[in-house]
Design an enzyme around this catalytic site. Structure first.
Site, PDB file in Angstrom:
ATOM      1  N   GLU A 425       1.022  -1.316   0.061  1.00  0.00           N
ATOM      2  CA  GLU A 425      -0.029   0.163   0.097  1.00  0.00           C
ATOM      3  C   GLU A 425       1.017   1.253  -0.006  1.00  0.00           C
ATOM      4  O   GLU A 425       1.596   1.463   1.105  1.00  0.00           O
ATOM      5  CB  GLU A 425      -0.753   0.147   1.325  1.00  0.00           C
ATOM      6  CG  GLU A 425      -1.480   1.142   1.717  1.00  0.00           C
ATOM      7  CD  GLU A 425      -2.124   1.058   2.919  1.00  0.00           C
ATOM      8  OE1 GLU A 425      -2.011  -0.012   3.604  1.00  0.00           O
ATOM      9  OE2 GLU A 425      -2.691   2.303   3.417  1.00  0.00           O
ATOM     10  N   ASP A 498      -1.055  -1.441   5.869  1.00  0.00           N
ATOM     11  CA  ASP A 498      -0.945  -1.079   7.330  1.00  0.00           C
ATOM     12  C   ASP A 498      -1.878  -1.641   8.017  1.00  0.00           C
ATOM     13  O   ASP A 498      -3.119  -2.097   7.813  1.00  0.00           O
ATOM     14  CB  ASP A 498      -1.239   0.480   7.291  1.00  0.00           C
ATOM     15  CG  ASP A 498       0.083   1.085   6.581  1.00  0.00           C
ATOM     16  OD1 ASP A 498       0.947   0.666   6.425  1.00  0.00           O
ATOM     17  OD2 ASP A 498      -0.327   2.595   6.295  1.00  0.00           O
ATOM     18  N   ASP A 500      -4.175  -0.758   9.923  1.00  0.00           N
ATOM     19  CA  ASP A 500      -5.008   0.171  10.527  1.00  0.00           C
ATOM     20  C   ASP A 500      -6.503  -0.003   9.640  1.00  0.00           C
ATOM     21  O   ASP A 500      -6.464  -0.853   8.503  1.00  0.00           O
ATOM     22  CB  ASP A 500      -4.506   1.524  10.617  1.00  0.00           C
ATOM     23  CG  ASP A 500      -4.217   2.097   8.873  1.00  0.00           C
ATOM     24  OD1 ASP A 500      -4.531   1.182   8.015  1.00  0.00           O
ATOM     25  OD2 ASP A 500      -3.641   2.923   8.935  1.00  0.00           O
ATOM     26  N   ASP A 502      -7.666   1.693   7.334  1.00  0.00           N
ATOM     27  CA  ASP A 502      -7.576   1.948   5.775  1.00  0.00           C
ATOM     28  C   ASP A 502      -6.898   0.703   5.242  1.00  0.00           C
ATOM     29  O   ASP A 502      -7.147   0.420   4.252  1.00  0.00           O
ATOM     30  CB  ASP A 502      -6.543   3.116   5.632  1.00  0.00           C
ATOM     31  CG  ASP A 502      -7.529   4.543   5.595  1.00  0.00           C
ATOM     32  OD1 ASP A 502      -8.715   4.217   5.488  1.00  0.00           O
ATOM     33  OD2 ASP A 502      -6.967   5.489   5.517  1.00  0.00           O
TER      34      ASP A 502
END
Ligand code: 0RA
Length: 634
Positions: A425, A498, A500, A502
């Site tokens: 990403e 990541d 998280d 997102d």
């Protein structure tokens, strides 16, 4: 004769059970979680047979706190009278002799095939303890077993006005890698079975938690309800589910179907309640007749011109959700996982049924018919546009001499079996990964943020996306009907985002794309999810990484809390290349999560919920699973 005396027959029985314990996987598929759950399905299948014969209305399943499981049914009860040939009650024979589970050569459509139908004796052999209770002929009987061996002769306990069978078993933890059941997995399977067995009630109770968790499934509409359930988070093209059934002397076929406004095909087939994931003759019959019937109708109503090409099967199936369920006397299961129906006579039966009944439906519902044809024509146009776009990319890449996308940092190895690609990403994490990697066998493809949600677009729009084009070219397999597993350039495709929200979203977008357009990559076991650490704990010169909150606690407990420096990683970008290599990319140290696709029905539901149009169900799903990483392990 004394009861303890061993006859030659007893010895055969013991040898049979010993064979099961020696090679459990041959009988139950595996000794992992799948095999364990299979034990429950096996016992339930016997009760289902009673329901198919018309004698059982309800099945109750309980998981007890010690991981023993009870399956109760209100069928006729396993016969208790002595079988002359063996000098033992029938129930004991059913529980101790391999392949004695059937109704002694009786009538009906037995649930058998694949790994099902191996019989109660296999469950018995693989259980530390098993108790069978039978209500029958005015009395209640019981018998206990250990490792498959009877502990006493069948006991008459007392009078009873009911009929039915209860089996309680404790799987042998010396054989199974785990004996912990997943309530959700059992519920999912039982809901499916309830859909396929119109009117049968299947209830489950999990006593391992307080208060006990309960679920109950009963569908008066059978597979009509199944299709409605599958389309629940989609917008239907027509309100009424199309349903029909047909019989001949050895088989019944039922079909339920409904189009939705989406672009994916969701056809699930079953033979004797077994999910035939590899398809087979019933699926071929269904697809053939669907294509022919819709084309015949479209031509007869002048919706296609004489010179027009036929509508293709694929376009006709766009947005179709369907269940094809056949029940037959002697199912033949073929294929790698024994989930492909082989009986050739079924193909014709399904074809005739679909041609007659679907033809009739189209004639009687011209409004719906027009919607279906309209959607098919739109699908065909999109496909033609997509083909053009692809040919253009192909030509372009030939001109540009290198077919690989510019952002790909490829590895030097040309052997797919040892090559890996990290899909990363963002450009900054991509940069770290490029520095961190072993360029001999690790390639890096950075993707810009959120790729297109393929659940909401047709192929032509999907192909217009630069990120997706880069992904397709890098992987080498092409997509959809052009997909070629043998052309995969890497046998490990690792999604690294990541830790998280997102990151989770991007990972789901990529997985949705792979699931819808390169499903065989997942089935081949090539797709993985990288597990970057969540925390770094430094104490003096020592560094520890924690991959979960629990692991962090464990580390802190072990090393104490003095002089520590705790860092929470919010993204891959916060790690320097050495750290990224050490924690997430070094094959000797990293942990990868393999994406698997055991349950295609569940997977379809999850992707529809996560990526479809409806907001409410998605919110419910995320709230329900927020603490549960299992849904990533699809
Ligand atoms: C053999 C014959 C009959 C029923 C059964 C077995 C039977 C087995 C199981 C296993 C779980 N539940 C079950 N219920 C029934 C037919 C009995 C008759 O003809 O009355």
């Amino acid at each position: 004769m004394k009861e303890a005396a061993y006859s030659a027959k007893d010895i055969t029985v013991l040898e049979g059970l010993e064979a099961v314990r020696k090679r459990p996987s041959m009988y139950i598929g595996s000794t992992g979680p799948k095999g364990l759950h299979h034990l429950v399905y096996e016992v339930v299948d016997n009760s289902i047979d009673e329901a198919l014969a018309g004698y059982c209305a309800e099945i109750n399943i309980i998981i007890h706190p010690d991981e023993s499981v009870t399956v109760h049914d209100d069928g006729r009860g396993i016969p208790v009278d002595k079988v002359q040939k063996y000098g033992k009650p029938a129930v004991e024979i059913v529980l101790t002799m391999l392949h004695a589970g059937g109704k002694f050569g009786g009538e009906g459509y037995h649930v058998s095939g694949g790994l099902h139908g191996v019989g109660l004796s296999v469950v018995n052999a693989l259980s530390k303890q098993l108790r069978v209770g039978v209500h029958r002929g005015g009395s209640f009987y019981e018998q206990d077993y250990a490792y498959g061996k009877p502990q006493h002769p069948l006991k008459k306990i007392g009078p009873s006005k009911k009929t039915g069978t209860t089996v309680t078993f404790l799987a042998d933890d010396g054989i199974f890698e785990t004996v912990e059941y997943s309530f959700e997995t059992l519920c999912q399977h039982m809901r499916e079975t309830a859909f396929l067995m119109k009117g049968l009630r299947i209830s489950l109770k999990d006593e391992r938690v307080t208060p006990a968790e309960e679920a109950s499934f009963c569908y008066e509409g059978g597979i009509i309800d199944f299709v409605q359930h599958l389309n629940a988070n989609k917008d239907p093209l027509h309100m009424k589910v199309i349903y029909f059934e047909a019989k001949d002397k050895d088989a019944v076929v039922e079909v339920a179907m409904q189009y939705n406004l989406g672009y994916t095909e969701a056809i699930f087939t079953f033979a004797n309640n077994i999910n035939t994931q590899e398809g087979g003759t019933h699926l071929v019959g269904f697809k053939n007749a669907l294509t022919r019937t819709v084309n015949d109708y479209a031509r007869s109503k002048a919706l296609l011109k004489e010179k027009d090409d036929n509508l293709s099967g694929e376009d006709i199936r766009e947005g179709l959700t369907a269940i094809v369920s056949v029940k037959l006397k002697e199912p033949q299961f073929e294929g790698q996982t024994k989930t492909k129906l082989g009986n050739s006579e079924i193909r014709g039966l399904v074809e005739t049924a679909v041609a007659d009944k679907l033809g009739e439906f189209l004639e009687e519902n011209p409004k719906e018919a027009k919607l279906v044809i309209g959607k098919t024509i739109a699908a065909a146009q999109a496909r033609a546009a997509a083909r053009k776009a692809r040919e253009l990319t192909r030509r372009k890449s030939l001109l540009e001499s290198t077919a690989l996308p510019g952002k790909l940092a490829d590895c030097s190895s040309r052997d797919p079996a040892v090559s890996e690609i990290y899909i990363v990403e963002g450009d900054s994490a991509g940069g770290s990964a490029k520095q961190a990697r072993d360029r001999g066998f690790q390639a890096i493809l950075p993707l810009k943020g959120k790729i297109l949600n393929v659940e909401k677009a047709r192929l032509n729009r999907i192909l217009a996306s630069e990120e997706i084009q880069a992904l397709i070219t890098a992987l080498g397999t092409s997509i959809a009907e052009d997909f070629e597993l043998g052309n995969a350039r890497y046998h490990k495709i690792i999604i690294m985002t990541d830790a998280d929200i997102d990151g989770a979203h991007i990972r789901t977008l990529i997985l949705t794309f792979l699931y819808r357009y390169m499903q065989d990559l997942i089935k081949a076991g090539y797709v993985y999810i990288a597990q970057p650490p969540l925390f770094k704990v430094a104490q003096k010169k020592e560094v520890h990484y924690a991959y979960s909150d629990r692991e962090l606690e464990e580390i802190l407990k072990r090393i104490g809390k003095s002089n520590i420096n705790l860092q929470r990683y919010k993204g891959l970008g916060e790690m320097n290349p050495e750290q990224l290599w050490e924690t997430t990319m070094d094959p000797a140290k990293r942990t990868l999560l393999k994406v698997n696709l055991e349950d295609t029905i569940l997977a379809d539901e999850i992707f529809t919920t996560l990526m479809g149009d409806k907001v409410e169900p998605r919110r419910d799903f995320i709230i329900k699973h927020a603490k549960d990483v299992r849904f990533l392990d699809i």
